[in-house]
Design a protein around this motif. Structure first.
Motif, mmCIF file in Angstrom:
data_model
loop_
_atom_site.group_PDB
_atom_site.id
_atom_site.type_symbol
_atom_site.label_atom_id
_atom_site.label_comp_id
_atom_site.label_asym_id
_atom_site.label_seq_id
_atom_site.Cartn_x
_atom_site.Cartn_y
_atom_site.Cartn_z
ATOM 1 N N ASP A 93 -3.402 -1.282 0.510
ATOM 2 C CA ASP A 93 -4.308 -0.965 -0.601
ATOM 3 C C ASP A 93 -4.146 -1.879 -1.807
ATOM 4 O O ASP A 93 -5.090 -2.069 -2.574
ATOM 5 C CB ASP A 93 -4.067 0.485 -1.044
ATOM 6 C CG ASP A 93 -4.875 0.874 -2.260
ATOM 7 O OD1 ASP A 93 -6.095 1.079 -2.117
ATOM 8 O OD2 ASP A 93 -4.288 0.947 -3.359
ATOM 9 N N ARG A 94 -2.979 -2.515 -1.975
ATOM 10 C CA ARG A 94 -2.653 -3.135 -3.259
ATOM 11 C C ARG A 94 -3.560 -4.299 -3.621
ATOM 12 O O ARG A 94 -3.720 -4.632 -4.784
ATOM 13 C CB ARG A 94 -1.192 -3.548 -3.299
ATOM 14 C CG ARG A 94 -0.821 -4.761 -2.494
ATOM 15 C CD ARG A 94 0.681 -4.981 -2.475
ATOM 16 N NE ARG A 94 1.304 -4.877 -3.778
ATOM 17 C CZ ARG A 94 1.617 -5.916 -4.540
ATOM 18 N NH1 ARG A 94 1.335 -7.136 -4.126
ATOM 19 N NH2 ARG A 94 2.189 -5.752 -5.705
ATOM 20 N N ALA A 119 -2.490 -6.026 -9.057
ATOM 21 C CA ALA A 119 -1.877 -5.191 -8.024
ATOM 22 C C ALA A 119 -0.714 -4.351 -8.542
ATOM 23 O O ALA A 119 -0.659 -3.139 -8.314
ATOM 24 C CB ALA A 119 -1.431 -6.061 -6.858
ATOM 25 N N PHE A 120 0.221 -4.976 -9.259
ATOM 26 C CA PHE A 120 1.390 -4.222 -9.711
ATOM 27 C C PHE A 120 0.986 -3.142 -10.705
ATOM 28 O O PHE A 120 1.540 -2.030 -10.678
ATOM 29 C CB PHE A 120 2.426 -5.156 -10.338
ATOM 30 C CG PHE A 120 3.672 -4.442 -10.787
ATOM 31 C CD1 PHE A 120 4.683 -4.156 -9.888
ATOM 32 C CD2 PHE A 120 3.822 -4.031 -12.108
ATOM 33 C CE1 PHE A 120 5.827 -3.471 -10.287
ATOM 34 C CE2 PHE A 120 4.960 -3.348 -12.513
ATOM 35 C CZ PHE A 120 5.958 -3.077 -11.600
ATOM 36 N N GLU A 142 -0.359 -0.121 -8.657
ATOM 37 C CA GLU A 142 0.611 0.656 -7.887
ATOM 38 C C GLU A 142 1.635 1.343 -8.791
ATOM 39 O O GLU A 142 2.086 2.457 -8.475
ATOM 40 C CB GLU A 142 1.294 -0.220 -6.844
ATOM 41 C CG GLU A 142 2.127 -1.357 -7.385
ATOM 42 C CD GLU A 142 2.441 -2.391 -6.310
ATOM 43 O OE1 GLU A 142 1.828 -2.316 -5.210
ATOM 44 O OE2 GLU A 142 3.272 -3.278 -6.558
ATOM 45 N N VAL A 182 8.601 2.844 -7.407
ATOM 46 C CA VAL A 182 7.304 2.243 -7.100
ATOM 47 C C VAL A 182 7.068 2.243 -5.595
ATOM 48 O O VAL A 182 7.866 1.704 -4.832
ATOM 49 C CB VAL A 182 7.208 0.799 -7.633
ATOM 50 C CG1 VAL A 182 5.840 0.206 -7.311
ATOM 51 C CG2 VAL A 182 7.459 0.769 -9.138
ATOM 52 N N ARG A 183 5.981 2.873 -5.173
ATOM 53 C CA ARG A 183 5.571 2.826 -3.771
ATOM 54 C C ARG A 183 4.521 1.728 -3.627
ATOM 55 O O ARG A 183 3.454 1.787 -4.228
ATOM 56 C CB ARG A 183 5.002 4.166 -3.312
ATOM 57 C CG ARG A 183 4.564 4.174 -1.842
ATOM 58 C CD ARG A 183 4.094 5.552 -1.422
ATOM 59 N NE ARG A 183 5.203 6.498 -1.366
ATOM 60 C CZ ARG A 183 5.947 6.706 -0.286
ATOM 61 N NH1 ARG A 183 5.724 6.015 0.820
ATOM 62 N NH2 ARG A 183 6.932 7.579 -0.326
ATOM 63 N N ARG A 184 4.855 0.732 -2.824
ATOM 64 C CA ARG A 184 3.985 -0.434 -2.649
ATOM 65 C C ARG A 184 3.184 -0.259 -1.367
ATOM 66 O O ARG A 184 3.717 -0.373 -0.271
ATOM 67 C CB ARG A 184 4.827 -1.714 -2.592
ATOM 68 C CG ARG A 184 4.044 -3.002 -2.485
ATOM 69 C CD ARG A 184 5.021 -4.154 -2.368
ATOM 70 N NE ARG A 184 4.387 -5.449 -2.390
ATOM 71 C CZ ARG A 184 3.900 -6.062 -1.306
ATOM 72 N NH1 ARG A 184 3.966 -5.458 -0.134
ATOM 73 N NH2 ARG A 184 3.355 -7.244 -1.404
ATOM 74 N N LEU A 185 1.893 0.031 -1.504
ATOM 75 C CA LEU A 185 1.020 0.251 -0.355
ATOM 76 C C LEU A 185 0.365 -1.066 0.031
ATOM 77 O O LEU A 185 -0.592 -1.513 -0.603
ATOM 78 C CB LEU A 185 -0.051 1.296 -0.688
ATOM 79 C CG LEU A 185 0.469 2.676 -1.127
ATOM 80 C CD1 LEU A 185 -0.680 3.575 -1.524
ATOM 81 C CD2 LEU A 185 1.288 3.311 -0.028
ATOM 82 N N HIS A 192 -9.576 -2.635 -7.245
ATOM 83 C CA HIS A 192 -8.601 -2.673 -8.339
ATOM 84 C C HIS A 192 -8.917 -3.818 -9.300
ATOM 85 O O HIS A 192 -8.836 -3.665 -10.522
ATOM 86 C CB HIS A 192 -7.187 -2.828 -7.792
ATOM 87 C CG HIS A 192 -6.735 -1.680 -6.932
ATOM 88 N ND1 HIS A 192 -6.976 -0.370 -7.264
ATOM 89 C CD2 HIS A 192 -6.064 -1.664 -5.747
ATOM 90 C CE1 HIS A 192 -6.474 0.422 -6.335
ATOM 91 N NE2 HIS A 192 -5.914 -0.342 -5.400
ATOM 92 N N ARG A 241 -0.073 4.389 -10.262
ATOM 93 C CA ARG A 241 -0.230 5.409 -9.234
ATOM 94 C C ARG A 241 1.086 6.144 -8.977
ATOM 95 O O ARG A 241 1.105 7.318 -8.618
ATOM 96 C CB ARG A 241 -0.742 4.758 -7.942
ATOM 97 C CG ARG A 241 -1.006 5.747 -6.814
ATOM 98 C CD ARG A 241 -1.682 5.090 -5.623
ATOM 99 N NE ARG A 241 -0.941 3.915 -5.206
ATOM 100 C CZ ARG A 241 -1.448 2.693 -5.141
ATOM 101 N NH1 ARG A 241 -2.700 2.474 -5.481
ATOM 102 N NH2 ARG A 241 -0.711 1.670 -4.742
ATOM 103 N N SER A 242 2.200 5.435 -9.150
ATOM 104 C CA SER A 242 3.520 6.042 -8.956
ATOM 105 C C SER A 242 3.994 6.796 -10.192
ATOM 106 O O SER A 242 5.080 7.374 -10.188
ATOM 107 C CB SER A 242 4.546 4.958 -8.592
ATOM 108 O OG SER A 242 4.203 4.322 -7.376
#
Length: 257
Positions: free
Chosen positions: A89-90, A102-103, A106, A83-86, A95, A109-110
């Motif tokens: 953006d999160r 949020a989770f 992301e 998981v890449r946590r931006l 969203h 997206r990953s």
């Protein structure tokens, strides 16, 4: 993969030299994610050391979180963080408007299937660190505890704390908060979110955290303590998250001013 040789004149202990060779092979891509390390017996034979020395070398890499042991199969190079946590953006409003917390956003997206379990909603006195951040002199908070998965792997524990006067009587007090999660419900109630402040630390997990996140011994966790503020400057939520360190990349975009 070519293994080196131990320098018997080197003051560095043999097990650390073996660990250095294996670490270098991982860094160079000679051992990739999911590849099996040489067994203790293979290392013992190649380096001419005792089996305990080979075991200590592998334990070095396990402690660093570079490899994981699978019972009956061997020791394998850990897979890359899923998981890449931006951070930039999160918490974007788009969203929440799309019905994604949020989770969820992301993880998808990953390329992983997110899910949540162990959801508990309680009411009670706020811990001191929460009371300070919510600027509460008294009163109760509503707490939401849950565990997050990326595919079938537990990667994060989280507890959100909100003033009871804000959360009670809304879907925030329900097990299922609905599309967009807690932050969407806060904004529906008139608390337009303006900014978030996060404090990031690292430590070793408690025994309970290690069990719930299914962590190997020696694997650390990342702790992110977040405070959410509305447009009036009021702190409306504190979220205490414990993340399995190997499961995340935390990415921050910082503008030069």
């Amino acid at each position: 993969m070519e293994l080196g040789r131990i320098d018997r004149l080197n003051d560095r202990p043999p097990y650390r030299q073996i660990a250095d060779h294996l670490r270098a092979a991982i860094d160079a891509g000679q051992l990739g994610p999911g590849d099996r390390l040489p067994s203790e017996a293979e290392l013992k034979e190649h380096y001419g050391v005792a089996r305990m020395t080979a075991r200590q070398a592998i334990q070095e890499l396990r402690t660093e979180g570079r490899v994981v042991a699978e019972h009956g199969r061997g020791v394998f190079v850990r897979q890359p963080p899923p998981v890449r946590r931006l951070a930039s953006d999160r918490f974007a409003r788009e969203h929440r408007e799309a019905g994604k917390a949020a989770f969820l956003a992301e993880a998808e997206r990953s390329g992983f299937r997110p899910r949540v379990d162990q959801i508990e909603v309680t009411r009670g006195e706020a811990p001191s660190f929460v009371r300070e951040r919510l600027q509460l002199e008294g009163g109760l908070v509503l707490s939401r505890s849950r565990r997050y998965f990326a595919d079938d792997r537990p990667v994060e524990l989280a507890v959100s704390y909100l003033p009871l006067e804000i959360a009670e009587g809304t879907a925030i007090a329900e097990t299922d908060t609905g599309p967009g999660g807690v932050y969407a419900r806060l904004e529906e109630a008139g608390y337009t979110l303006e900014r978030f402040v996060e404090e990031v630390t690292a430590r070793m997990p408690t025994s309970e955290e290690r069990s719930r996140l299914e962590l190997q011994a020696g694997v650390p966790v990342i702790v992110v303590l977040r405070t959410a503020y509305d447009s009036a400057g009021r702190s409306v939520e504190v979220c205490d998250t414990v993340k399995a360190a190997p499961a995340f990349i935390l990415e921050y975009e910082i503008k030069a001013r």
